[in-house]
Design a protein around this motif. Structure first.
Motif, PDB file in Angstrom:
ATOM      1  N   SER A 204     -46.618  -6.042  71.325  1.00  0.00           N
ATOM      2  CA  SER A 204     -45.706  -5.726  72.416  1.00  0.00           C
ATOM      3  C   SER A 204     -44.242  -5.802  71.984  1.00  0.00           C
ATOM      4  O   SER A 204     -43.338  -5.452  72.736  1.00  0.00           O
ATOM      5  CB  SER A 204     -45.920  -6.698  73.586  1.00  0.00           C
ATOM      6  N   ILE A 205     -44.002  -6.270  70.775  1.00  0.00           N
ATOM      7  CA  ILE A 205     -42.644  -6.420  70.262  1.00  0.00           C
ATOM      8  C   ILE A 205     -42.346  -5.290  69.288  1.00  0.00           C
ATOM      9  O   ILE A 205     -43.054  -5.113  68.286  1.00  0.00           O
ATOM     10  CB  ILE A 205     -42.447  -7.770  69.555  1.00  0.00           C
ATOM     11  N   SER A 206     -41.370  -4.510  69.601  1.00  0.00           N
ATOM     12  CA  SER A 206     -40.973  -3.425  68.696  1.00  0.00           C
ATOM     13  C   SER A 206     -40.032  -3.972  67.638  1.00  0.00           C
ATOM     14  O   SER A 206     -39.257  -4.892  67.887  1.00  0.00           O
ATOM     15  CB  SER A 206     -40.293  -2.302  69.476  1.00  0.00           C
ATOM     16  N   TYR A 207     -40.109  -3.435  66.466  1.00  0.00           N
ATOM     17  CA  TYR A 207     -39.296  -3.919  65.365  1.00  0.00           C
ATOM     18  C   TYR A 207     -38.598  -2.750  64.704  1.00  0.00           C
ATOM     19  O   TYR A 207     -39.224  -1.722  64.405  1.00  0.00           O
ATOM     20  CB  TYR A 207     -40.159  -4.655  64.337  1.00  0.00           C
ATOM     21  N   LYS A 208     -37.327  -2.912  64.493  1.00  0.00           N
ATOM     22  CA  LYS A 208     -36.562  -1.874  63.818  1.00  0.00           C
ATOM     23  C   LYS A 208     -36.027  -2.439  62.528  1.00  0.00           C
ATOM     24  O   LYS A 208     -35.371  -3.484  62.505  1.00  0.00           O
ATOM     25  CB  LYS A 208     -35.400  -1.398  64.707  1.00  0.00           C
ATOM     26  N   ASP A 209     -36.321  -1.756  61.447  1.00  0.00           N
ATOM     27  CA  ASP A 209     -35.868  -2.186  60.140  1.00  0.00           C
ATOM     28  C   ASP A 209     -34.338  -2.167  60.107  1.00  0.00           C
ATOM     29  O   ASP A 209     -33.736  -1.090  60.239  1.00  0.00           O
ATOM     30  CB  ASP A 209     -36.445  -1.280  59.061  1.00  0.00           C
ATOM     31  N   PRO A 210     -33.692  -3.328  59.922  1.00  0.00           N
ATOM     32  CA  PRO A 210     -32.221  -3.339  59.948  1.00  0.00           C
ATOM     33  C   PRO A 210     -31.586  -2.579  58.799  1.00  0.00           C
ATOM     34  O   PRO A 210     -30.416  -2.221  58.847  1.00  0.00           O
ATOM     35  CB  PRO A 210     -31.892  -4.843  59.860  1.00  0.00           C
ATOM     36  N   SER A 211     -32.399  -2.292  57.760  1.00  0.00           N
ATOM     37  CA  SER A 211     -31.847  -1.558  56.621  1.00  0.00           C
ATOM     38  C   SER A 211     -31.836  -0.049  56.845  1.00  0.00           C
ATOM     39  O   SER A 211     -31.199   0.684  56.100  1.00  0.00           O
ATOM     40  CB  SER A 211     -32.663  -1.882  55.356  1.00  0.00           C
ATOM     41  N   SER A 212     -32.563   0.391  57.895  1.00  0.00           N
ATOM     42  CA  SER A 212     -32.603   1.811  58.152  1.00  0.00           C
ATOM     43  C   SER A 212     -31.292   2.282  58.761  1.00  0.00           C
ATOM     44  O   SER A 212     -30.619   1.533  59.462  1.00  0.00           O
ATOM     45  CB  SER A 212     -33.746   2.158  59.113  1.00  0.00           C
ATOM     46  N   LYS A 213     -30.911   3.526  58.465  1.00  0.00           N
ATOM     47  CA  LYS A 213     -29.643   4.059  58.958  1.00  0.00           C
ATOM     48  C   LYS A 213     -29.891   5.130  59.985  1.00  0.00           C
ATOM     49  O   LYS A 213     -30.782   5.974  59.844  1.00  0.00           O
ATOM     50  CB  LYS A 213     -28.827   4.618  57.796  1.00  0.00           C
TER      51      LYS A 213
END
Length: 218
Positions: A204-213
């Motif tokens: 239920s937790i979405s995760y966004k790669d902080p290294s992605s631009k």
């Protein structure tokens, strides 16, 4: 700090811009933490908990969280002084209307040294001296002074016995479990927020790669 008699024994240091980063360095290094607000003012909050959790002992009044900490760690592991909440109003009236006289030579000497501008100019010393007059002493500094000094004597005596001091710190840390954030949040949820815990579902937790631009849009 420049007093030749105590300069190598006692230093007063002001830490500007106090924040969590500084606290992380200071709190674990403490031996004794002073939480000396007037009883009933609810001015001793959570920092005293942090100090005790990290092995420091408290010298303080029966105000705020000091009361709960004493209940958990034991009176023998705190250096308590001062009036109790139920005594404060009557003590204020007694000072204000002259029904109670403060007679303490050490306090008189302290006030006189401030009054003569030994430590600062008149622009600073005069408001301090005025605030300590019986009719102005709302926080009962002068009334609690003697009790405070007696508590400091107990601190000196206890600290001289290193084994006993370490015993006090270990017992205090071991008895501080009540003040965990888990217990606190649970009670807030039950008593104040009126919410029930929800099971944690990793998907239920979405995760966004902080290294992605960017956001992927073209």
């Amino acid at each position: 700090n420049n007093d030749p008699d105590i300069g190598d024994l006692l230093k007063v240091v002001f830490m500007p811009n106090y924040n969590v980063t500084l606290a992380e360095l200071m709190i674990p290094a403490n031996d004794l933490s002073e939480h000396i607000s007037t009883a009933g003012m609810e001015a001793s909050g959570t920092s005293n908990m942090k100090f005790v959790m990290n092995g420091g002992l408290i010298i303080g009044t029966m105000d705020g969280a000091n009361i709960e900490i004493r209940e958990e760690t034991g009176d023998e592991n705190m250096f308590v002084f001062g009036l109790l909440t139920e005594e404060v109003d009557a003590a204020r009236d007694a000072l204000k209307y002259g029904h109670y006289k403060i007679t303490n030579e050490s306090l008189d000497e302290v006030v006189n040294q401030i009054r003569t501008n030994k430590f600062c100019g008149a622009d600073v010393s005069e408001p301090i001296v005025n605030a300590l007059q019986p009719f102005n002493d709302y926080y009962l500094v002068t009334r609690d002074f003697e009790s405070y000094m007696e508590a400091q004597d107990r601190v000196d005596s206890a600290f001289a016995d290193k084994t006993e001091w370490i015993k006090k710190t270990i017992l205090s840390v071991a008895r501080m479990g009540k003040f965990s954030s888990d217990r606190t949040i649970k009670e807030y949820a039950e008593r104040i927020w009126n919410v029930e815990p929800a099971p944690f579902v990793p998907s239920s937790i979405s995760y966004k790669d902080p290294s992605s631009k960017g956001n992927g849009a073209k």
